[in-house]
Design an enzyme around this catalytic site. Structure first.
Site, PDB file in Angstrom:
ATOM      1  N   ASP A 176      51.067  52.039  34.122  1.00 40.93           N
ATOM      2  CA  ASP A 176      49.660  51.299  34.661  1.00 40.93           C
ATOM      3  C   ASP A 176      49.706  50.444  35.308  1.00 40.93           C
ATOM      4  OD1 ASP A 176      46.612  51.658  34.261  1.00 40.93           O
ATOM      5  OD2 ASP A 176      46.908  49.481  32.780  1.00 40.93           O
ATOM      6  N   LYS A 182      48.433  49.565  39.785  1.00 42.07           N
ATOM      7  CA  LYS A 182      47.279  48.629  39.849  1.00 42.07           C
ATOM      8  C   LYS A 182      48.144  47.942  41.002  1.00 42.07           C
ATOM      9  CE  LYS A 182      46.051  47.436  35.018  1.00 42.07           C
ATOM     10  NZ  LYS A 182      45.434  47.225  34.302  1.00 42.07           N
TER      11      LYS A 182
END
Length: 819
Positions: free
Chosen positions: A680, A684
């Site tokens: 994750d 980003k």
């Protein structure tokens, strides 16, 4: 003297006539105002008389039944307005009219002939019957009034169906009659007569025209047109829900609005009033105390630069072009002469200054005929290629933005074009006269309602811009967003002059669309009770077909269910807001494609919450890049979960226990491995790199996975924790080493010189990340302008509340863009 006119909808039945009599009494007669009153036929009667005539013409005996029903309709009105003795008297006076009407219809049936003269005679009974009934009923109630058959005074030529008025004779007749008759005259609208006393009708809007003729002849101070709407509205209320009544318009504005579709008053009916500068007031029979709209020569104070938006729903656009038209005298004359010879009326004309092309709008029924006429006229030029084939585009509409003071207001045209462009509405042709009284635009018919609402929202600032939200994924973030919208709605209305309407919802099981708005306090029940099974493709197709103005799609799902459809949504075109990172972390060409589609269609693709929830990370980065700065290095703690874990670690704590504590406090995903894997954070970082206008792929980011290899393979969370405990000592060693060096261990995302990585790093007390606490996110942008000290953004970067607020901010950014 005031001349009043009541239309067919105002006298549609006995109850409505009762209301009209009450208006006459309370607003005029009880105040000793001198009036003359023009009435149309009872609602639907004129059309029924035409139908009866056509049935009789075709020797269809059904005409008798229809005629009897029409007679019964008038008997019922008499019955409901009068007592027994009164109705007997009135019916006795009506019998000669009914007998004459039957005789005419029977004559048409026998001779199989319905000439325009006979049809005019037939139609005249509508007004005669309504006025007879109203005048006699009022007499029964002791009002001083009398029936006036306008065909006795209003003289015309013999162009039956659309007769021209002989004003010299008519004005003399009216003036003479009113000098002799002082009682209130109940006047038949729509009808006149020739020199030989043959009945004529004076065309569309005939009763309004009658009122205007009488007012001009009598030198009346005002004309009051009583209808079924609150005056002249800013737009058609059937197409624009938020349209509102205008206080006043000029004669010219009213004629422009009427020419382009406004149905309140027909332009020719105003000419006698315009010539004598008589005010025309439009009033609502069903809302008699409302002020209505005044039509007058000039307003003393102007509240709006634009007075209204009107439209012609269906037109065809004819385009004639070719090099043989440039600088050649007489081309336009030949073109329009050919059309005139074929009785083809032109609604709108536009021509480029190069004279290379002319295009004009006509009614669709004339399209083929116009093409033939032009190609016949320019046969020689077409043969040698000087003029190209004539092109006819169908399924188009015209919108007219009308206002007399537009010529004194800079930027109106730009505002119109910008509003349409931002909603993806293409303009096929533009026309604006030198008077600048209106801007006329030809657009696709399928965009008409959307365009009307867009322009109305944008031009009439007194009303709020309405944002139509279609949401997918009303789960934790989505439901929090709905609650936030509910809480902030009054602020948005009062401070931002906007309104938010939730019109679509879709979860994994059900979907619901309601253009009028889904209740924000009852959306869960509404969605649960919906009969529509959730299907992304069907949901998006319905959004496309609705084509609502100022629409946006908000994807709060955590899955890729809607991601493959983003390109279709942007092409509709509808802006997208999403906290979902999947679309932006796919292959580079997918990311580039969505950006290109959004730009091409003048819509926005906003995903500010992809990194840092409501923190202004992505928007700040965009501002830096868009203003010429260059990224040198990006550093960040981009996971609230990992921030909490590493901020809680010390040499006395166990890594596995801290992860368990984070899970108990709701900081992790249901499976903590999703957070510990680092994927994750990598997504980003990838988005930040791409937003820096640096092409990059996910596979090029080096990711340190904090989940031990053995723990990655088990399906049991308990087994995962058991395995994780066996690595506590190795984590303690890393933490102890950092502490001994006076440093702190963080899970950091970093990009510099084409190299991207995410993993554990030791940072010292001089580093911006050293004092990070709780579950805060932090980003440091090292740029050419921020070379000595990085630009640092820090704050809560996770959680449903923060994410929902970030999505709300993006929605408001799109609202500002649209408005």
């Amino acid at each position: 003297m005031k001349v009043l006119k009541f239309g067919g909808s105002s006298v549609g039945n006995a109850e409505r006539i009762e209301k009209v009599i009450s208006i006459l009494d309370q607003q005029y007669l009880s105040r000793n105002q001198k009036i003359a009153v023009v009435f149309s036929a009872v609602q639907g009667v004129t059309d029924k008389l035409i139908e009866i005539g056509n049935l009789a013409l075709n020797r269809n005996a059904e005409y008798r039944n229809e005629l009897n029903l029409l007679i019964d309709k008038h008997h019922d009105i008499v019955k409901n307005l009068n007592n027994i003795s009164q109705r007997i008297k009135i019916n006795k006076e009506l019998e000669p009219l009914f007998a004459e009407l039957k005789e005419i219809a029977h004559g048409v049936f026998l001779v199989k002939e319905l000439s325009p003269r006979t049809l005019d005679y037939l139609m005249s009974f509508g007004e005669k019957l309504s006025c007879k009934i109203i005048s006699l009923t009022m007499k029964n109630r002791k009002y001083n009034c009398e029936f006036l058959d306008s065909s006795k005074l209003l003289k015309t030529d013999s162009k039956f169906g659309d007769a021209h008025v002989d004003f010299e004779k008519t004005n003399g007749n009216i003036s003479s009659h009113f000098k002799k008759n002082k009682s209130t005259q109940i006047i038949t609208g729509f009808i006149g007569s020739t020199e030989n006393d043959e009945i004529t009708t004076i065309g569309r809007g005939g009763s309004d025209y009658t009122a205007s003729i009488y007012a001009a002849a009598l030198g009346a101070s005002e004309i009051h047109i009583w209808t079924d709407v609150d005056g002249i509205l800013t737009a058609d209320p059937r197409k624009v829900k938020d349209s509102f009544s205008l206080k006043a318009v000029t004669y010219e504005e009213a004629m422009e609005l009427s020419h382009f579709g406004a149905k309140v008053i027909h332009p020719p009916t105003m000419h006698p009033a315009l010539k004598k500068k008589i005010k025309i007031k439009i009033k609502n029979t069903f809302n008699p105390d409302f002020r209505g709209t005044v039509i007058l020569e000039r307003e003393s104070s102007v509240l709006f630069n634009m007075k209204g938006i009107s439209s012609i729903d269906i037109v065809s656009l004819v385009r004639v072009q070719g090099s043989g038209m440039v600088g050649v005298t007489g081309v336009a004359s030949r073109l329009f002469g050919a059309l005139a010879d074929n009785d083809i009326n032109i609604i709108l004309i536009t021509q480029g200054s190069s004279e290379h092309s002319i295009c004009f709008a006509i009614l669709p029924r004339h399209g083929k005929e116009a093409k033939r006429a032009i190609e016949k006229e320019f046969d020689e030029e077409i043969k040698v290629g000087k003029i190209a084939e004539v092109v006819v585009e169908d399924d188009l509409s015209i919108i007219a933005v009308v206002g007399e003071d537009m010529k004194h207001t800079p930027g109106v045209s730009g505002k119109v074009f910008q509003a349409l462009g931002k909603n993806g509405i293409n303009i096929h042709a533009i026309a604006q006269g030198s008077s600048e009284l209106n801007i006329s635009l030809v657009i696709g018919r399928d965009c008409l309602q959307k365009a009307l609402n867009v322009l109305h929202d944008d031009l009439f600032a007194a009303k709020q811009q309405t944002l139509n939200i279609f949401m997918a994924g009303p789960g934790l973030v989505g439901s929090t967003l709905i609650e936030l919208i509910k809480q902030r709605l009054e602020f948005v209305r009062a401070k931002l002059n906007a309104n938010i309407r939730l019109v679509g919802l879709a979860n994994s099981k059900k979907m619901l669309i309601d253009p009028s708005g889904i209740p924000l306090d009852n959306w869960k029940d509404e969605l649960t009770n919906s009969n529509e099974v959730s299907d992304p493709k069907s949901y998006i197709e319905q959004i496309k077909n609705l084509n609502l103005s100022n629409s946006m799609f908000v994807d709060c799902t955590a899955t890729q269910a809607f991601v493959p459809h983003y390109d279709k949504i942007l092409t509709v075109p509808i802006s997208i807001v999403t906290p979902n990172k999947i679309a932006n972390s796919r292959r580079q060409f997918h990311y580039d494609s969505l950006k290109t589609i959004a730009k091409k269609n003048n819509v926005q693709f906003r995903f500010g919450t992809n990194v840092g929830a409501a923190l202004p990370i992505i928007n700040t980065l965009r501002d830096l890049i868009n203003n010429g700065d260059e990224i040198v290095k990006i550093e960040g703690v981009l996971s609230g979960t990992l921030s909490y874990i590493f901020n809680s670690l010390n040499s006395e704590s166990n890594f596995s226990e801290v992860v368990e504590d984070a899970e108990r406090n709701g900081y992790t995903e249901p499976d903590p491995r999703d957070d510990l894997s680092g994927l994750d954070v990598a997504r980003k970082l990838l988005i930040l790199i791409r937003e820096s206008q640096i092409p990059f792929e996910m596979k090029n980011i080096k990711v340190q996975n904090l989940v031990p290899v053995k723990a990655r393979r088990t399906d049991s969370i308990n087994e995962f924790y058991r395995i994780l405990k066996t690595y506590d000592e190795s984590f303690k060693a890393k933490i102890l080493h950092a502490e001994q060096e006076g440093k702190k261990l963080c899970y950091v995302a970093c990009y510099e010189n084409g190299v991207a990585k995410v993993g554990m790093e030791e940072v010292d007390a001089t580093h911006p990340f050293y004092n990070l606490s709780s579950n805060d996110n932090i980003v440091a942008f090292h740029t050419k302008n921020y070379s000595d000290k990085p630009l640092v953004i820090r704050g809560p970067g996770a959680g449903a509340d923060n994410t929902a607020f970030g999505v709300f901010i993006d929605i408001m950014r799109i609202s500002n863009y649209l408005g």
